[in-house]
Enzyme design. Structure first.
Site, mmCIF file in Angstrom:
data_model
loop_
_atom_site.group_PDB
_atom_site.id
_atom_site.type_symbol
_atom_site.label_atom_id
_atom_site.label_comp_id
_atom_site.label_asym_id
_atom_site.label_seq_id
_atom_site.Cartn_x
_atom_site.Cartn_y
_atom_site.Cartn_z
ATOM 1 N N CYS A 300 40.265 -9.168 -100.700
ATOM 2 C CA CYS A 300 41.183 -10.276 -100.392
ATOM 3 C C CYS A 300 42.555 -9.834 -100.916
ATOM 4 C CB CYS A 300 40.742 -11.546 -101.104
ATOM 5 S SG CYS A 300 39.035 -11.986 -100.818
ATOM 6 N N ALA A 301 43.237 -9.013 -100.155
ATOM 7 C CA ALA A 301 44.348 -8.250 -100.724
ATOM 8 C C ALA A 301 45.730 -8.868 -100.574
ATOM 9 C CB ALA A 301 44.356 -6.845 -100.125
ATOM 10 N N PRO A 303 49.049 -10.934 -100.892
ATOM 11 C CA PRO A 303 50.084 -10.145 -100.229
ATOM 12 C C PRO A 303 50.130 -8.664 -100.623
ATOM 13 C CG PRO A 303 51.041 -11.416 -102.023
ATOM 14 C CD PRO A 303 49.591 -11.772 -101.972
ATOM 15 N N GLY A 304 49.268 -8.232 -101.538
ATOM 16 C CA GLY A 304 49.202 -6.786 -101.784
ATOM 17 C C GLY A 304 49.559 -6.341 -103.195
ATOM 18 N N GLY A 305 49.739 -7.282 -104.123
ATOM 19 C CA GLY A 305 50.147 -6.921 -105.488
ATOM 20 C C GLY A 305 49.141 -6.007 -106.174
ATOM 21 N N LYS A 306 47.856 -6.351 -106.070
ATOM 22 C CA LYS A 306 46.856 -5.544 -106.783
ATOM 23 C C LYS A 306 46.601 -4.234 -106.042
ATOM 24 C CE LYS A 306 45.024 -9.414 -109.319
ATOM 25 N NZ LYS A 306 45.587 -10.559 -108.582
ATOM 26 N N ASP A 356 37.125 -10.945 -92.153
ATOM 27 C CA ASP A 356 36.571 -11.893 -93.107
ATOM 28 C C ASP A 356 35.738 -11.080 -94.104
ATOM 29 O OD1 ASP A 356 35.014 -13.750 -94.498
ATOM 30 O OD2 ASP A 356 35.102 -15.169 -92.842
ATOM 31 N N ASP A 372 39.442 -10.565 -105.270
ATOM 32 C CA ASP A 372 40.458 -11.450 -105.861
ATOM 33 C C ASP A 372 40.570 -12.668 -104.921
ATOM 34 O OD1 ASP A 372 42.483 -12.156 -107.670
ATOM 35 O OD2 ASP A 372 44.034 -11.277 -106.412
ATOM 36 N N CYS A 427 43.032 -16.877 -110.057
ATOM 37 C CA CYS A 427 44.146 -17.274 -110.921
ATOM 38 C C CYS A 427 44.021 -18.778 -111.193
ATOM 39 C CB CYS A 427 45.494 -16.881 -110.345
ATOM 40 S SG CYS A 427 45.722 -17.335 -108.639
HETATM 41 N N1 SAM Z 1 44.913 -9.827 -104.390
HETATM 42 C C1 SAM Z 1 46.115 -10.426 -103.897
HETATM 43 C C2 SAM Z 1 47.300 -9.867 -104.667
HETATM 44 O O1 SAM Z 1 47.118 -9.423 -105.794
HETATM 45 O O2 SAM Z 1 48.402 -9.870 -104.122
HETATM 46 C C3 SAM Z 1 46.074 -11.933 -103.971
HETATM 47 C C4 SAM Z 1 44.892 -12.492 -103.205
HETATM 48 S S1 SAM Z 1 45.001 -14.214 -102.908
HETATM 49 C C5 SAM Z 1 44.568 -14.857 -104.446
HETATM 50 C C6 SAM Z 1 43.585 -14.525 -101.957
HETATM 51 C C7 SAM Z 1 43.635 -13.943 -100.564
HETATM 52 O O3 SAM Z 1 42.329 -14.088 -99.993
HETATM 53 C C8 SAM Z 1 44.569 -14.653 -99.601
HETATM 54 O O4 SAM Z 1 45.511 -13.754 -99.102
HETATM 55 C C9 SAM Z 1 43.666 -15.141 -98.477
HETATM 56 O O5 SAM Z 1 44.234 -15.030 -97.202
HETATM 57 C C10 SAM Z 1 42.478 -14.219 -98.610
HETATM 58 N N2 SAM Z 1 41.209 -14.728 -98.060
HETATM 59 C C11 SAM Z 1 40.792 -16.006 -97.951
HETATM 60 N N3 SAM Z 1 39.583 -16.051 -97.387
HETATM 61 C C12 SAM Z 1 39.212 -14.779 -97.132
HETATM 62 C C13 SAM Z 1 38.079 -14.178 -96.533
HETATM 63 N N4 SAM Z 1 37.060 -14.923 -96.109
HETATM 64 N N5 SAM Z 1 38.045 -12.834 -96.415
HETATM 65 C C14 SAM Z 1 39.078 -12.079 -96.860
HETATM 66 N N6 SAM Z 1 40.185 -12.590 -97.422
HETATM 67 C C15 SAM Z 1 40.251 -13.920 -97.555
#
Ligand code: SAM
Length: 503
Positions: A300-301, A303-306, A356, A372, A427
């Site tokens: 779940c990347a 916007p890409g920070g991690k 997904d 994440d 978070c």
């Molecule tokens: N890891 C990211 C970072 O450090 O920038 C922050 C992730 S954010 C907390 C959660 C992300 O999970 C969102 O971008 C959301 O779109 C994505 N998400 C939600 N449901 C999902 C799914 N079923 N499969 C993959 N990603 C999903």
């Protein structure tokens, strides 16, 4: 028709009986309306007060105050210049803070050992001069507490794993830093120890009113499993060492310093020089322990920070940054363009996918998976109305979060290579979304598959980070670690749990 009102003025009866309704944009209407962030705060006040007790007011204040960031230097930009510019601003290398903290703790342990030795010598002297039955009670329990060896390794560590000595800079830095107030031991009530957090979590389950419905729907209804006692084995192993990536250059202002960073700028290579993020975000990535040749999935990347942090280790053989939302995939690509792709260096090692996470089925492809998950994003929820998960339109989505989070984590455990690592992170301060989800996912994996997972207790390894982060000691926190928002170093919340697949 006219009549006299209470102020003895003539008013038209037709006008008097029509109650004037203000427009939705009128201040009095707005003042009465509860916004999404008000609702979030109300919800947290109810739920978190019962969990964090007397700590909640300070966590609450920190959540509502200015968040603190760290600057992650981009190794593909002018890194040397960037590092010296950050130092000039007064920011310090987090690596040095961790090393200094560890050195400080080691010195304290030496002092304690010395004073124990002195006390026992005194005790012996006393016992020589008195007969045994004249002796007072023990002066100090010398038998108790042996120090646990824990450590921190980084680029300056030699091949045998021996830590190098702190440099003068770090020593002076350490003296600038106030002493950690953290009482780190996990206090678990005896009555919670058996059923882990299952029963405890049930107490913490918040109630939420669904739009258009009269009854109260408990998040726990989707998670009746919390009420069950622990009926599956949990294997736990302690981790004593934190491996800090050699190429990470991450800078932060010291405790109490809330200075801001200038906007990142493009260097000679045309990419930005640093990325700003909440320093607590480095912990789930540290827990992944990225090493040479790793094949990593950031499930779940967006916007890409991690993903950015993972790439800055320069270690992975492959990184796939995935997200289910098109707009978030766009943001990941934007970060990659801004920080790497103009150089084309990483295009072979890194790709972005739009799936997904629950149905990604490439088994045995990745040996490290970061999960994440989407969560209540507590800090955002109390500060912003836009895209707030507490808005009435998103109630159902919010209530279903633990279910989605569990499914994502379960899938990661299923597809990770045996011997590989999965790190689950949020978070949020919610025990349901944190340990609760880990509990449910472990239970489901145990019931439905032959996969064996081991929970890694990183308490000792994290000792080096104590001066930077305030960790929760909340009852019921059994699997993961949680950074609490804390005014002097206002990072977090950030929960993470490290799981290693044995079979
Ligand atoms: N890891 C990211 C970072 O450090 O920038 C922050 C992730 S954010 C907390 C959660 C992300 O999970 C969102 O971008 C959301 O779109 C994505 N998400 C939600 N449901 C999902 C799914 N079923 N499969 C993959 N990603 C999903």
């Amino acid at each position: 028709m006219w009549y006299k009102n209470c102020l003895n003025k003539f008013v038209c009866i037709n006008c008097a009986i029509i109650r004037r309704k203000h427009k939705d944009t009128h201040w009095s209407v707005i003042a009465k309306k509860k916004t999404a962030k008000d609702k979030a705060l109300l919800h947290f006040d109810e739920l978190y007060k019962s969990i964090y007790g007397s700590e909640w007011p300070s966590i609450r204040l920190a959540l509502l105050s200015q968040q603190k960031y760290c600057a992650v230097v981009n190794n593909f930009s002018d890194s040397e210049e960037t590092i010296s510019a950050l130092k000039k601003l007064g920011a310090v290398d987090i690596r040095e803070v961790f090393k200094a903290e560890l050195k400080y703790q080691e010195n304290e342990e030496i002092l304690i050992k010395d004073s124990r030795k002195k006390l026992s010598a005194r005790k012996e002297k006393l016992s020589d001069s008195f007969s045994t039955n004249q002796l007072p009670g023990p002066l100090y329990d010398v038998s108790s507490k042996d120090t646990v060896s824990q450590g921190f390794q980084d680029s300056e560590t030699d091949s045998s794993g021996k830590r190098l000595h702190e440099n003068a800079n770090a020593a002076s830095l350490r003296s600038q830093l106030s002493q950690s107030e953290l009482e780190y031991d996990r206090i678990v009530k005896p009555d919670l120890s058996g059923a882990v957090s299952a029963s405890a979590l049930h107490e913490f389950v918040p109630a939420t009113k669904l739009k258009g419905m009269e009854d109260w729907v408990l998040e726990s209804e989707h998670y009746s499993g919390y009420q069950e006692s622990m009926d599956f084995p949990i294997v736990k192993k302690k981790e004593d060492t934190l491996f800090y990536p050699k190429y990470w250059n991450i800078f932060s202002y010291i405790r109490g310093d809330v200075s801001r960073y200038p906007h990142p700028s493009r260097g000679k290579a045309g990419v930005y020089n640093y990325y700003l993020l909440d320093a607590a975000s480095i912990l789930p990535v540290l827990a992944l322990d990225i090493t040479n040749g790793d094949r990593v999935l950031d499930m779940c990347a967006g916007p890409g920070g991690k993903s950015f942090l993972i790439l800055q280790t320069l270690y992975p053989e492959r990184l796939v940054s995935n997200d289910v939302q098109g707009s978030r995939v766009g943001r990941i690509k934007g970060v990659m363009d801004d920080y790497f792709f103009k150089l084309k260096n990483w295009s072979n090692n890194m790709s972005v996918s739009h799936r997904d996470g629950r149905v990604i089925d490439e088994e045995n492809t990745f040996n490290k998976i970061l999960v994440d998950v989407p969560c209540t994003t507590d800090r955002h929820a109390v500060l912003e109305n836009d895209n707030n998960i507490f808005s009435p339109a998103r109630v159902k989505e919010r209530i279903r979060l633990p279910q989605l989070q569990t499914e994502l984590l379960c899938n990661a455990m299923k597809i990770v290579r045996p011997g590989g690592t999965v790190v689950y992170s949020t978070c949020s301060l919610s025990p349901v979304q944190n340990d609760g989800v880990v509990h449910m996912a472990l239970k489901r994996i145990w019931e439905e598959t032959k996969i064996e997972m081991e929970v890694r207790d990183m308490k000792n390894a994290l000792k080096a980070t104590r001066n930077v982060f305030k960790f929760s000691t909340s009852q019921g926190l059994r699997y993961g670690h949680l950074v609490l928002p804390f005014l002097p170093n206002n990072f977090g919340p950030s929960y993470f749990c490290k799981l290693v697949r044995k079979k």
